[in-house]
Design a protein around this motif. Structure first.
Motif, short mmCIF file in Angstrom:
data_model
loop_
_atom_site.label_atom_id
_atom_site.label_comp_id
_atom_site.label_asym_id
_atom_site.label_seq_id
_atom_site.Cartn_x
_atom_site.Cartn_y
_atom_site.Cartn_z
N GLY A 19 0.80 -1.23 -0.07
CA GLY A 19 -0.30 -0.12 0.19
C GLY A 19 1.04 1.40 0.01
N VAL A 20 1.99 1.42 0.79
CA VAL A 20 2.78 2.20 0.87
C VAL A 20 3.42 2.62 -0.59
CG1 VAL A 20 5.18 3.29 1.44
CG2 VAL A 20 3.53 2.19 3.16
N MET A 21 3.99 1.61 -1.34
CA MET A 21 4.52 1.88 -2.67
C MET A 21 3.36 2.17 -3.65
SD MET A 21 7.86 1.58 -2.84
CE MET A 21 7.59 1.52 -4.63
N ALA A 22 2.11 1.44 -3.50
CA ALA A 22 1.09 1.76 -4.50
C ALA A 22 0.89 3.45 -4.23
CB ALA A 22 -0.20 0.93 -4.20
N LEU A 23 0.42 3.85 -3.19
CA LEU A 23 0.27 5.28 -2.90
C LEU A 23 1.39 6.53 -3.34
CD1 LEU A 23 -1.73 7.50 -1.73
CD2 LEU A 23 -0.65 7.15 0.51
N VAL A 41 2.26 -4.29 -9.61
CA VAL A 41 1.21 -3.32 -9.13
C VAL A 41 1.54 -1.79 -8.92
CG1 VAL A 41 1.44 -3.65 -6.75
CG2 VAL A 41 -0.75 -3.25 -7.46
N VAL A 42 3.11 -1.53 -8.79
CA VAL A 42 3.33 -0.31 -8.63
C VAL A 42 3.33 0.56 -9.79
CG1 VAL A 42 5.52 0.86 -7.97
CG2 VAL A 42 5.16 -1.19 -6.75
N PRO A 43 3.61 0.00 -11.14
CA PRO A 43 3.46 0.85 -12.31
C PRO A 43 1.77 0.94 -12.48
CG PRO A 43 4.54 -1.43 -12.85
CD PRO A 43 4.64 -1.02 -11.46
N VAL A 93 -6.39 7.69 -3.37
CA VAL A 93 -6.72 7.29 -2.00
C VAL A 93 -7.99 6.60 -2.05
CG1 VAL A 93 -6.86 7.62 0.28
CG2 VAL A 93 -4.85 8.88 -1.03
N GLY A 94 -8.87 7.26 -2.50
CA GLY A 94 -10.39 6.54 -2.48
C GLY A 94 -10.34 5.24 -3.33
N LEU A 95 -9.66 5.37 -4.25
CA LEU A 95 -9.82 4.16 -5.27
C LEU A 95 -9.06 3.05 -4.69
CD1 LEU A 95 -10.83 2.88 -7.98
CD2 LEU A 95 -8.82 3.76 -9.02
N LEU A 96 -7.89 3.39 -4.14
CA LEU A 96 -7.21 2.32 -3.65
C LEU A 96 -7.47 1.70 -2.28
CD1 LEU A 96 -3.48 3.50 -5.03
CD2 LEU A 96 -5.00 1.62 -6.06
N PRO A 117 -7.36 -3.01 -7.96
CA PRO A 117 -5.84 -3.14 -8.37
C PRO A 117 -5.04 -3.77 -7.18
CG PRO A 117 -6.39 -1.03 -8.81
CD PRO A 117 -7.60 -1.60 -8.49
N LEU A 118 -5.51 -3.67 -6.03
CA LEU A 118 -4.77 -4.15 -4.67
C LEU A 118 -5.31 -5.52 -4.38
CD1 LEU A 118 -4.11 -1.08 -2.30
CD2 LEU A 118 -2.42 -2.29 -3.96
#
Length: 279
Positions: free
Chosen positions: A85-89, A176-178, A202-205, A228-229
């Motif tokens: 989650g940290v990397m995704a954000l 998932v990062v890109p 933030v809302g979507l993820l 995604p996540l």
């Protein structure tokens, strides 16, 4: 050619556009500091999660209600969702700022005056954002996997990249990062505002998935499986673990397709918006 005839500047090559986008991204120190720090934090979270578990691995708890013995899952702990989650954000914020940053400063007018081909401009942004975040995601995923499993080797519960599900989990954790970076880029193109773009990401993820949990309504669960996540989490599931999948589990194929679809749709949205809307 007559002396009074003005020389025609050669059209910008795609490599020139990539170089220009790289200069823009590199000139904003906050962007690469955010990416580097998020990568370090993500790796630290994964390593700390496994390190904290070492005493409990030495003294496993008694069997559960189903009487199955305790079995430690290195994939679940070594590639955990908090670090993802940290990397995704961070990646999504990076993708968004590459677009809304130019609109906010007005630099987009200079860019499009120099290169009227808007499709080529956004393609260069997409290519560079994808390459940078894929490299970062791969570094975090591979470092976390090999480091945590080296720590677990002395407890004889570590995994090899050749074990079932491991290569898939490492690949999904990196990809998932890109994907999230491209989602952020699309929001930046649509909203063109820093706060709105970050809130939307933030809302979507993190907020939207809460609306599609539970197993009561199948169609809601199916939608949630393809966020995604959630798709990454399904691909990262250890085939050897005792983790339950619920009544409507996502599939491996469907999860790969979901990640690819999020990336392609995000690029299509960004391309369409930038080409059709006024500056």
């Amino acid at each position: 050619m007559s002396p009074t005839t003005p020389a025609v500047a050669p059209a910008a090559r795609f490599t020139d556009l990539l170089a220009a986008e790289w200069i823009k991204m590199r000139s904003l120190r906050s962007t690469y500091w955010v990416l580097v720090l998020s990568a370090v934090v993500a790796i630290a979270i994964n390593v700390n999660a496994v390190h904290s578990d070492l005493p409990y691995i030495d003294q496993p708890p008694p069997p559960g209600p189903d009487m199955r013995p305790f079995k430690y899952d290195p994939l679940f702990h070594g590639l955990n969702g908090i670090a993802c989650g940290v990397m995704a954000l961070a990646a999504a914020a990076f993708g968004a700022i590459t677009v809304f940053g130019e609109y906010g400063t007005g630099m987009i007018r200079t860019t499009l005056a120099a290169v009227p081909d808007r499709g080529a401009v956004i393609t260069a942004k997409v290519a560079l954002v994808t390459a940078i975040t894929l490299l970062l995601g791969t570094a975090v995923s591979a470092t976390s996997f090999f480091t945590t499993n080296a720590m677990l080797a002395s407890r004889h519960v570590g995994l090899s990249i050749d074990d079932p599900g491991c290569l898939r989990a490492v690949a999904a954790y990196a990809l998932v990062v890109p994907v999230c970076a491209l989602i952020g880029l699309a929001f930046g193109a649509v909203l063109r505002h820093a706060t709105a773009s970050i809130v939307a990401v933030v809302g979507l993820l993190f907020i939207v998935p809460l609306l599609f949990g539970g197993d009561r309504y199948r169609f809601l669960k199916e939608i949630g499986n393809h966020l995604p996540l959630a798709a990454q989490s399904r691909l990262g599931l250890n085939p050897d673990s005792y983790t339950g999948l619920g009544t409507c589990p996502g599939t491996i194929t469907g999860s790969w397709i979901a990640l690819a679809a999020w990336a392609l749709v995000s690029v299509a949205v960004a391309m369409t918006v930038v080409r059709r809307r006024d500056v």
